[in-house]
Motif scaffolding. Structure first.
Motif, PDB file in Angstrom:
ATOM      1  N   ALA A 383     -31.510  34.959 -23.546  1.00 35.82           N
ATOM      2  CA  ALA A 383     -32.162  36.278 -23.577  1.00 35.82           C
ATOM      3  C   ALA A 383     -31.088  37.354 -23.465  1.00 35.82           C
ATOM      4  N   SER A 384     -31.448  38.560 -23.890  1.00 34.84           N
ATOM      5  CA  SER A 384     -30.496  39.670 -23.862  1.00 34.84           C
ATOM      6  C   SER A 384     -31.243  40.987 -23.934  1.00 34.84           C
ATOM      7  N   ASP A 385     -30.644  42.023 -23.396  1.00 35.61           N
ATOM      8  CA  ASP A 385     -31.230  43.360 -23.516  1.00 35.61           C
ATOM      9  C   ASP A 385     -31.306  43.806 -24.967  1.00 35.61           C
ATOM     10  N   ALA A 386     -30.571  43.136 -25.851  1.00 33.33           N
ATOM     11  CA  ALA A 386     -30.616  43.476 -27.273  1.00 33.33           C
ATOM     12  C   ALA A 386     -32.003  43.230 -27.855  1.00 33.33           C
ATOM     13  N   ALA A 387     -32.716  42.250 -27.328  1.00 36.15           N
ATOM     14  CA  ALA A 387     -34.088  41.952 -27.747  1.00 36.15           C
ATOM     15  C   ALA A 387     -35.022  42.528 -26.684  1.00 36.15           C
ATOM     16  N   THR A 388     -35.760  43.542 -27.039  1.00 33.32           N
ATOM     17  CA  THR A 388     -36.550  44.336 -26.099  1.00 33.32           C
ATOM     18  C   THR A 388     -37.344  43.491 -25.102  1.00 33.32           C
ATOM     19  N   ALA A 389     -37.084  43.702 -23.818  1.00 24.75           N
ATOM     20  CA  ALA A 389     -37.805  43.066 -22.700  1.00 24.75           C
ATOM     21  C   ALA A 389     -37.693  41.549 -22.685  1.00 24.75           C
ATOM     22  N   SER A 390     -36.762  40.980 -23.444  1.00 22.48           N
ATOM     23  CA  SER A 390     -36.678  39.517 -23.494  1.00 22.48           C
ATOM     24  C   SER A 390     -36.268  38.915 -22.156  1.00 22.48           C
ATOM     25  N   VAL A 391     -35.434  39.627 -21.392  1.00 27.08           N
ATOM     26  CA  VAL A 391     -35.026  39.095 -20.084  1.00 27.08           C
ATOM     27  C   VAL A 391     -36.229  39.023 -19.151  1.00 27.08           C
ATOM     28  N   ASP A 392     -37.049  40.062 -19.147  1.00 28.99           N
ATOM     29  CA  ASP A 392     -38.263  40.052 -18.322  1.00 28.99           C
ATOM     30  C   ASP A 392     -39.217  38.956 -18.779  1.00 28.99           C
ATOM     31  N   MET A 393     -39.382  38.809 -20.088  1.00 28.47           N
ATOM     32  CA  MET A 393     -40.270  37.782 -20.617  1.00 28.47           C
ATOM     33  C   MET A 393     -39.774  36.389 -20.243  1.00 28.47           C
ATOM     34  N   ALA A 394     -38.472  36.178 -20.372  1.00 25.55           N
ATOM     35  CA  ALA A 394     -37.896  34.876 -20.027  1.00 25.55           C
ATOM     36  C   ALA A 394     -38.104  34.559 -18.553  1.00 25.55           C
ATOM     37  N   THR A 395     -37.971  35.566 -17.700  1.00 25.26           N
ATOM     38  CA  THR A 395     -38.161  35.363 -16.263  1.00 25.26           C
ATOM     39  C   THR A 395     -39.604  34.984 -15.940  1.00 25.26           C
ATOM     40  N   ILE A 396     -40.552  35.625 -16.607  1.00 22.29           N
ATOM     41  CA  ILE A 396     -41.970  35.313 -16.388  1.00 22.29           C
ATOM     42  C   ILE A 396     -42.261  33.879 -16.803  1.00 22.29           C
ATOM     43  N   VAL A 397     -41.736  33.448 -17.950  1.00 31.76           N
ATOM     44  CA  VAL A 397     -41.939  32.072 -18.420  1.00 31.76           C
ATOM     45  C   VAL A 397     -41.231  31.092 -17.491  1.00 31.76           C
ATOM     46  N   GLN A 398     -40.036  31.440 -17.042  1.00 38.42           N
ATOM     47  CA  GLN A 398     -39.279  30.575 -16.129  1.00 38.42           C
ATOM     48  C   GLN A 398     -40.052  30.338 -14.838  1.00 38.42           C
ATOM     49  N   GLN A 399     -40.613  31.402 -14.262  1.00 38.59           N
ATOM     50  CA  GLN A 399     -41.363  31.274 -13.016  1.00 38.59           C
ATOM     51  C   GLN A 399     -42.599  30.400 -13.197  1.00 38.59           C
ATOM     52  N   ALA A 400     -43.285  30.578 -14.329  1.00 38.96           N
ATOM     53  CA  ALA A 400     -44.461  29.746 -14.596  1.00 38.96           C
ATOM     54  C   ALA A 400     -44.057  28.289 -14.747  1.00 38.96           C
ATOM     55  N   GLY A 401     -42.908  28.053 -15.378  1.00 31.42           N
ATOM     56  CA  GLY A 401     -42.433  26.696 -15.559  1.00 31.42           C
ATOM     57  C   GLY A 401     -42.041  26.035 -14.256  1.00 31.42           C
ATOM     58  N   SER A 402     -41.459  26.795 -13.338  1.00 34.17           N
ATOM     59  CA  SER A 402     -41.021  26.220 -12.062  1.00 34.17           C
ATOM     60  C   SER A 402     -42.192  25.685 -11.246  1.00 34.17           C
ATOM     61  N   GLU A 403     -43.370  26.257 -11.467  1.00 34.31           N
ATOM     62  CA  GLU A 403     -44.552  25.821 -10.711  1.00 34.31           C
ATOM     63  C   GLU A 403     -45.124  24.502 -11.223  1.00 34.31           C
ATOM     64  N   ILE A 404     -44.677  24.052 -12.395  1.00 35.53           N
ATOM     65  CA  ILE A 404     -45.178  22.768 -12.924  1.00 35.53           C
ATOM     66  C   ILE A 404     -44.037  21.759 -13.097  1.00 35.53           C
TER      67      ILE A 404
END
Length: 536
Positions: A383-404
């Motif tokens: 992810a990178s700031d070059a792709a709008t909000a991708s870092v935030d999106m990646a973090t949300i997916v990462q957190q959801a993944g950690s729970e499973i």
């Protein structure tokens, strides 16, 4: 009792407008109006009317400094190779297209006087007469033929090569007439010619260290990855505009730095501002925003030809692991609409409203990951700031993944070099796609087997044949039916997760007039420089 005169005239309205232009404050104007017998309520209404008139009346002169959000040393003035917002903004200022799209998405003529066909396969393009390039050369049919044929030359590396391939003949009829023959009927050709890549350049052009176009601005300076400066074209062929004397364009990749530059007055236009800055911007009366939802999106790309995307179940699991509502509310602060993993937005007349967005279902995702043998395996997401909000999106997916039990690692990389080093290349990464006006363009650029930007390496002979059939379908209902089916195929089969449509927010000084939304994206479809002005 204060009385309201009945003889307040348009001439007096004009006087108030002139005082506003000279910098009179609202308090001073209200005092003047009330001393003339105008009631406070009537005076306030008159001021609103006068202020709106001032804002809507073009003002000539001034310099605009505008900042985009992405740039690199690969920035180019070659329209065929343009791929970033900074490229598009410069090309729109220095060149013209045969056609362009207005704020309603309607096709208007630009360099073309007319674009017509009897069968949607053989087209005739009539050019405006008397148009000149910046070097004084008169626009002629040879320039159009040269510009369009470049897209067919593999050595040029045109970003719209796959779209241009449908043009089997591009020839001169006379000095101001060009014939275009397609391999099959395509009623979208006038819209296609409005894409940023189809700018017209002078015949024989090979040097793009500067720009020799017909556009509203003449290129005074171009430093790739740094900045460009344009000065008003005194011989511009349009009856109105440009209004600015000069404009400077560059990128400030960091959102906070871009906003701060606007708030401090260092720039007058900050493109694609993060929604998290909305409250700060709203608190400043000298700053305004332009919000539009035209089909821009940031997507999670999972290459189907690389590990882990090649393993059955991984892509589908990731799509169920995307919490779209959380992404909408947290990553975009509500300035987004829920999407359904395919690129045709609700603003498009061919959008399939019956295709639902996947629900957030971690348990179903877990089951799919288990079958793929990926539960617990570390999987990098670039992810990178070059792709709008991708870092935030990646973090949300990462957190959801950690729970499973999924071990998703967010690999945050710099904006500089992201599009050349990671986009289209990393096994799991983000893209950021600007709006395109037709499904044919979106599918041809992103999902056909030979698409130049096939982000997940999706390959389907059935999809390719459907694309050709829809392109030539003159029966509108049949065309819509095919596009609906293709959207469903992409949503279910391609390795691209599109969770939301982004509502683009550009911020600018309140003194900037002339801005309107455009279906080709933010910054008025990147053509803002020609149409805006700075009020006194």
């Amino acid at each position: 009792m204060t009385k309201t005169p009945t003889n307040w005239t348009g001439r007096d309205d004009a006087m108030v407008e002139q005082m506003i232009r000279r910098g009179a404050s609202r308090r001073d104007l209200l005092k003047m109006l009330m001393s003339s017998g105008v009631a406070a309520a009537a005076g306030g209404s008159l001021l609103m009317r006068a202020s709106a008139a001032v804002a809507a009346t073009p003002v000539t002169g001034g310099t605009l400094r505008a900042a985009g959000w992405s740039s690199s040393t690969a920035d180019t003035l070659d329209p065929a190779k343009a791929s970033l917002s900074t490229d598009y903004a410069r090309c729109c200022a220095f060149y013209n297209r045969l056609t362009f799209l207005d704020e309603e998405g309607q096709v208007n003529m630009e360099l073309a006087e007319s674009v017509s066909s009897d069968d949607a396969q053989t087209w005739e393009v009539k050019l405006k007469s008397g148009v000149t390039f910046h070097d004084g050369k008169t626009l002629a049919a040879e320039d159009v033929v040269f510009s369009l044929q470049r897209h067919l030359d593999e050595a040029v590396g045109s970003k719209v090569n796959s779209i241009a391939k449908q043009m089997t003949e591009i020839s001169k009829v006379d000095d101001l007439t060009v014939k275009i023959v397609l391999d099959s009927p395509n009623a979208d050709l006038p819209t296609i010619l409005a894409l940023h890549h189809f700018m017209i350049i002078a015949e024989g052009t090979t040097d793009f260290s500067t720009a020799n176009g017909t556009g509203a601005f003449i290129c005074e300076s171009f430093e790739p990855g740094v900045r460009s400066i344009g000065v008003k074209n005194p011989n511009y062929f349009k009856a109105e505009g440009p209004y600015l004397d000069t404009f400077e364009f560059f990128a400030i990749p960091d959102n906070n730095a871009r906003v701060n530059a606007l708030m401090s007055g260092d720039i007058q236009y900050a493109a694609s501002v993060n929604p998290r800055s909305a409250r700060l911007l709203d608190s400043n009366d000298s700053v305004s925003t332009l919000i539009s939802t035209a089909g821009n999106y940031t997507n999670l790309n999972m290459r189907l030809d690389l590990n882990p995307g090649e393993k059955a179940g991984f892509v589908e699991g990731m799509k169920y692991l995307m919490n779209r509502e959380a992404i909408q509310k947290s990553a975009f602060r509500g300035l987004a609409e829920i999407a359904n993993d395919q690129p045709v937005s609700p603003s498009n007349r061919y959008y399939n409203p019956n295709l639902p967005a996947r629900e957030f279902d971690p348990e179903r995702a877990k089951s799919l990951f288990e079958k793929a043998g990926l539960l617990g395996v570390e999987i990098p997401i670039v992810a990178s700031d070059a792709a709008t909000a991708s870092v935030d999106m990646a973090t949300i997916v990462q957190q959801a993944g950690s729970e499973i039990g999924m071990n998703l690692k967010v690999d945050r990389v710099p904006s500089d070099g992201y599009w050349s080093n990671y986009w289209l290349k990393a096994p799991v990464h983000f893209g950021n796609i600007n709006p395109r006006p037709t499904p044919d363009i979106l599918f041809s650029l992103l999902y056909s087997s030979d698409a130049p930007w096939n982000e997940s390496q999706y390959k389907s002979e059935k999809f390719d044949s459907m694309l050709v059939e829809a392109r030539g379908a003159l029966d509108e209902e049949r065309r819509k039916e095919i596009y609906w089916d293709m959207q469903e195929m992409v949503s279910n089969e391609a390795g691209t997760g599109i969770p939301v449509w982004i509502s683009n927010m550009d911020a600018h000084t309140s003194k900037l007039g002339g801005l309107k939304p455009n279906p080709l994206g933010g910054m008025m479809g990147y053509a803002f420089a020609e149409y805006v002005w700075l009020n006194d």
